[in-house]
Design a protein around this motif. Sequence first.
Motif, PDB file in Angstrom:
ATOM      1  N   HIS A 299       8.778  -0.097  18.738  1.00  0.00           N
ATOM      2  CA  HIS A 299       8.201   1.179  18.335  1.00  0.00           C
ATOM      3  C   HIS A 299       8.237   2.147  19.507  1.00  0.00           C
ATOM      4  CE1 HIS A 299       5.551   4.127  16.528  1.00  0.00           C
ATOM      5  NE2 HIS A 299       4.655   3.982  17.487  1.00  0.00           N
ATOM      6  N   GLY A 300       8.553   3.402  19.227  1.00  0.00           N
ATOM      7  CA  GLY A 300       8.556   4.431  20.249  1.00  0.00           C
ATOM      8  C   GLY A 300       7.750   5.634  19.801  1.00  0.00           C
ATOM      9  N   PHE A 301       7.335   6.440  20.746  1.00  0.00           N
ATOM     10  CA  PHE A 301       6.525   7.606  20.403  1.00  0.00           C
ATOM     11  C   PHE A 301       7.365   8.700  19.762  1.00  0.00           C
ATOM     12  CE2 PHE A 301       4.277  11.567  21.114  1.00  0.00           C
ATOM     13  CZ  PHE A 301       2.988  11.230  20.759  1.00  0.00           C
ATOM     14  N   HIS A 302       8.547   8.979  20.358  1.00  0.00           N
ATOM     15  CA  HIS A 302       9.455  10.038  19.885  1.00  0.00           C
ATOM     16  C   HIS A 302       8.696  11.361  19.809  1.00  0.00           C
ATOM     17  CE1 HIS A 302      13.114  11.626  18.390  1.00  0.00           C
ATOM     18  NE2 HIS A 302      12.685  11.849  17.159  1.00  0.00           N
ATOM     19  N   LYS A 303       8.352  11.846  18.615  1.00  0.00           N
ATOM     20  CA  LYS A 303       7.650  13.127  18.497  1.00  0.00           C
ATOM     21  C   LYS A 303       6.156  12.960  18.210  1.00  0.00           C
ATOM     22  CE  LYS A 303      11.644  15.841  16.944  1.00  0.00           C
ATOM     23  NZ  LYS A 303      12.187  16.709  15.877  1.00  0.00           N
ATOM     24  N   GLY A 304       5.797  11.891  17.492  1.00  0.00           N
ATOM     25  CA  GLY A 304       4.385  11.758  17.137  1.00  0.00           C
ATOM     26  C   GLY A 304       3.862  10.342  17.117  1.00  0.00           C
ATOM     27  N   GLY A 305       4.718   9.348  17.353  1.00  0.00           N
ATOM     28  CA  GLY A 305       4.284   7.963  17.360  1.00  0.00           C
ATOM     29  C   GLY A 305       3.843   7.460  16.000  1.00  0.00           C
ATOM     30  N   GLU A 306       4.413   8.007  14.915  1.00  0.00           N
ATOM     31  CA  GLU A 306       3.981   7.635  13.566  1.00  0.00           C
ATOM     32  C   GLU A 306       4.071   6.126  13.348  1.00  0.00           C
ATOM     33  OE1 GLU A 306       6.221   9.931  14.252  1.00  0.00           O
ATOM     34  OE2 GLU A 306       5.429  11.838  13.520  1.00  0.00           O
ATOM     35  N   ASN A 307       3.033   5.578  12.737  1.00  0.00           N
ATOM     36  CA  ASN A 307       2.945   4.135  12.521  1.00  0.00           C
ATOM     37  C   ASN A 307       1.772   3.905  11.588  1.00  0.00           C
ATOM     38  OD1 ASN A 307       2.763   1.351  12.710  1.00  0.00           O
ATOM     39  ND2 ASN A 307       2.035   1.359  14.828  1.00  0.00           N
ATOM     40  N   LEU A 308       2.002   3.962  10.270  1.00  0.00           N
ATOM     41  CA  LEU A 308       0.889   3.928   9.324  1.00  0.00           C
ATOM     42  C   LEU A 308       1.311   3.391   7.966  1.00  0.00           C
ATOM     43  CD1 LEU A 308       0.853   6.601   7.066  1.00  0.00           C
ATOM     44  CD2 LEU A 308       1.075   7.718   9.281  1.00  0.00           C
ATOM     45  N   TYR A 309       0.317   2.996   7.184  1.00  0.00           N
ATOM     46  CA  TYR A 309       0.561   2.690   5.783  1.00  0.00           C
ATOM     47  C   TYR A 309      -0.622   3.166   4.952  1.00  0.00           C
ATOM     48  CZ  TYR A 309      -2.159  -1.629   6.708  1.00  0.00           C
ATOM     49  OH  TYR A 309      -3.120  -2.533   7.082  1.00  0.00           O
ATOM     50  N   ASN A 310      -0.381   3.351   3.663  1.00  0.00           N
ATOM     51  CA  ASN A 310      -1.408   3.881   2.771  1.00  0.00           C
ATOM     52  C   ASN A 310      -1.356   3.171   1.426  1.00  0.00           C
ATOM     53  OD1 ASN A 310      -3.418   5.968   1.863  1.00  0.00           O
ATOM     54  ND2 ASN A 310      -1.760   6.461   0.446  1.00  0.00           N
ATOM     55  N   PHE A 311      -2.503   2.677   0.976  1.00  0.00           N
ATOM     56  CA  PHE A 311      -2.634   2.108  -0.358  1.00  0.00           C
ATOM     57  C   PHE A 311      -3.287   3.128  -1.276  1.00  0.00           C
ATOM     58  CE2 PHE A 311      -2.402  -2.032   1.812  1.00  0.00           C
ATOM     59  CZ  PHE A 311      -1.557  -2.723   0.949  1.00  0.00           C
ATOM     60  N   VAL A 312      -2.740   3.259  -2.472  1.00  0.00           N
ATOM     61  CA  VAL A 312      -3.410   3.957  -3.565  1.00  0.00           C
ATOM     62  C   VAL A 312      -3.730   2.892  -4.603  1.00  0.00           C
ATOM     63  CG1 VAL A 312      -3.324   5.829  -5.246  1.00  0.00           C
ATOM     64  CG2 VAL A 312      -2.032   6.019  -3.100  1.00  0.00           C
ATOM     65  N   ILE A 313      -4.998   2.597  -4.790  1.00  0.00           N
ATOM     66  CA  ILE A 313      -5.427   1.576  -5.738  1.00  0.00           C
ATOM     67  C   ILE A 313      -5.960   2.265  -6.989  1.00  0.00           C
ATOM     68  CG2 ILE A 313      -6.895  -0.435  -6.123  1.00  0.00           C
ATOM     69  CD1 ILE A 313      -4.890  -0.825  -3.880  1.00  0.00           C
ATOM     70  N   PHE A 314      -5.396   1.901  -8.138  1.00  0.00           N
ATOM     71  CA  PHE A 314      -5.801   2.522  -9.392  1.00  0.00           C
ATOM     72  C   PHE A 314      -6.869   1.678 -10.098  1.00  0.00           C
ATOM     73  CE2 PHE A 314      -1.720   4.347  -8.434  1.00  0.00           C
ATOM     74  CZ  PHE A 314      -1.857   5.675  -8.816  1.00  0.00           C
ATOM     75  N   ARG A 315      -7.513   2.297 -11.046  1.00  0.00           N
ATOM     76  CA  ARG A 315      -8.616   1.655 -11.764  1.00  0.00           C
ATOM     77  C   ARG A 315      -8.178   0.345 -12.421  1.00  0.00           C
ATOM     78  NH1 ARG A 315     -10.895   5.286 -16.390  1.00  0.00           N
ATOM     79  NH2 ARG A 315     -11.394   6.654 -14.628  1.00  0.00           N
ATOM     80  N   ASN A 316      -6.943   0.281 -12.906  1.00  0.00           N
ATOM     81  CA  ASN A 316      -6.438  -0.927 -13.551  1.00  0.00           C
ATOM     82  C   ASN A 316      -5.860  -1.929 -12.544  1.00  0.00           C
ATOM     83  OD1 ASN A 316      -4.094   0.340 -12.772  1.00  0.00           O
ATOM     84  ND2 ASN A 316      -3.180   0.425 -14.814  1.00  0.00           N
ATOM     85  N   LEU A 317      -6.036  -1.641 -11.227  1.00  0.00           N
ATOM     86  CA  LEU A 317      -5.559  -2.449 -10.104  1.00  0.00           C
ATOM     87  C   LEU A 317      -4.054  -2.421  -9.935  1.00  0.00           C
ATOM     88  CD1 LEU A 317      -7.950  -5.516  -9.918  1.00  0.00           C
ATOM     89  CD2 LEU A 317      -8.060  -3.327  -8.757  1.00  0.00           C
ATOM     90  N   ASP A 318      -3.368  -1.491 -10.587  1.00  0.00           N
ATOM     91  CA  ASP A 318      -2.025  -1.138 -10.136  1.00  0.00           C
ATOM     92  C   ASP A 318      -2.175  -0.472  -8.777  1.00  0.00           C
ATOM     93  OD1 ASP A 318      -0.833  -2.097 -12.395  1.00  0.00           O
ATOM     94  OD2 ASP A 318      -0.582  -0.143 -13.359  1.00  0.00           O
ATOM     95  N   TYR A 319      -1.105  -0.404  -8.015  1.00  0.00           N
ATOM     96  CA  TYR A 319      -1.218   0.190  -6.683  1.00  0.00           C
ATOM     97  C   TYR A 319       0.098   0.820  -6.261  1.00  0.00           C
ATOM     98  CZ  TYR A 319       1.604  -3.604  -4.836  1.00  0.00           C
ATOM     99  OH  TYR A 319       2.649  -4.450  -4.594  1.00  0.00           O
ATOM    100  N   TRP A 320       0.006   1.747  -5.339  1.00  0.00           N
ATOM    101  CA  TRP A 320       1.152   2.262  -4.589  1.00  0.00           C
ATOM    102  C   TRP A 320       0.947   1.862  -3.130  1.00  0.00           C
ATOM    103  CZ3 TRP A 320       0.991   8.098  -6.423  1.00  0.00           C
ATOM    104  CH2 TRP A 320       1.343   8.170  -7.776  1.00  0.00           C
ATOM    105  N   LEU A 321       2.016   1.499  -2.458  1.00  0.00           N
ATOM    106  CA  LEU A 321       1.970   1.211  -1.027  1.00  0.00           C
ATOM    107  C   LEU A 321       2.997   2.082  -0.329  1.00  0.00           C
ATOM    108  CD1 LEU A 321       1.144  -0.296   1.517  1.00  0.00           C
ATOM    109  CD2 LEU A 321       2.685  -2.164   0.845  1.00  0.00           C
ATOM    110  N   GLN A 322       2.519   2.964   0.523  1.00  0.00           N
ATOM    111  CA  GLN A 322       3.377   3.874   1.279  1.00  0.00           C
ATOM    112  C   GLN A 322       3.336   3.478   2.748  1.00  0.00           C
ATOM    113  OE1 GLN A 322       0.921   7.059  -0.295  1.00  0.00           O
ATOM    114  NE2 GLN A 322       2.737   8.060  -1.126  1.00  0.00           N
TER     115      GLN A 322
END
Length: 333
Positions: A299-322
């Motif tokens: 991993h390198g910093f480059h411009k912003g050092g981006e390094n993240l993930y995001n879960f969107v959990i829905f009411r029916n327990l479907d999900y998105w993972l970004q």
Amino acid sequence: MEGGARTHTFMLPGKLRTCLSITCQILPFFPCSARLQGSLGLWKMYGEGFKQKVSFLIPECGLLPEVLKSTIADIGDYYLVRSLPIHELVAHEFIDAFVKKGSCYALTYKTKIDQDNTAALLPNGKLILSVDKDTYEELGLQGRPSRYSGKKVMRYSAEGSTLMSYFSKHQIQALRPKITFSTLRDLQCPVLQSNDLQGKPEESCSTEELFEWLGAVLNQVSLDNKSSSFLSTYCCPEPNTVVEKAFLCTITGFIIPEKIIQLLEQLCCYFGEPKLAYWLTLTVHGFADSPVSWRESEHGFHKGGENLYNFVIFRNLDYWLQMAVGAHDDCPP
């Protein structure tokens, strides 16, 4: 070697689990999220040991349930160790006391990956060094050229009292993660459909629109789209709805993956009872100057050092993972 040994400052999270098996220790306690087990691949997150900020947003929520409050309170301390020589991480005493007994996380503290010498100890026992040319030649180790430049100081995970005793000859300080709660009122939220990633005009927003909107909310950027604003003219994507209250919690410090998974499981259980919210989010940021991001990927910093993930959990327990890293990093698995 000790006479000229380089010293570093370390931070260490506490309350280490001695067993890393997620299926044995975590999931059985939370059957309400069983639908997530197969395709989520939660085990991958055990390779993402260096996390500095966790945020979750729950629309249509003004008061946090007690079980979530308890999970947040159990995040645990972390420890700052100053002037610690790197060679102590490969000492037999340290390996026997911590590495062989469970997972041990370490990362150099307040260093810049593109300027300083940096080290990271992974929970599998591997020590990753990212150093400049002069240090590399002085160490006499075999390695490979970095796709970036940069390097320096560290962090761990282990039993608090044991750490305090083991590093008693160094300056060691116990720290608590910073936890902030806030209630966002009259918040414009995008309309989402769990089975529609691309979104549809006048029906639902896309994953990209949600990701951009969430970044604005977590950074407290106004969604008013006023022409007089010198900061931002961003507005909530359409279609959207206004929720009276939304609960936002942010935890900042040095957070081990086991605790993040516990929080994720409890957020899934939030929908175990009827709720007004149709979805919620959990966003996790890694350290911008960590020498590794996903698993052992450089991993390198480059411009912003981006390094993240995001879960969107829905009411029916479907999900998105970004999942997101910088333009020159390897793509997440």
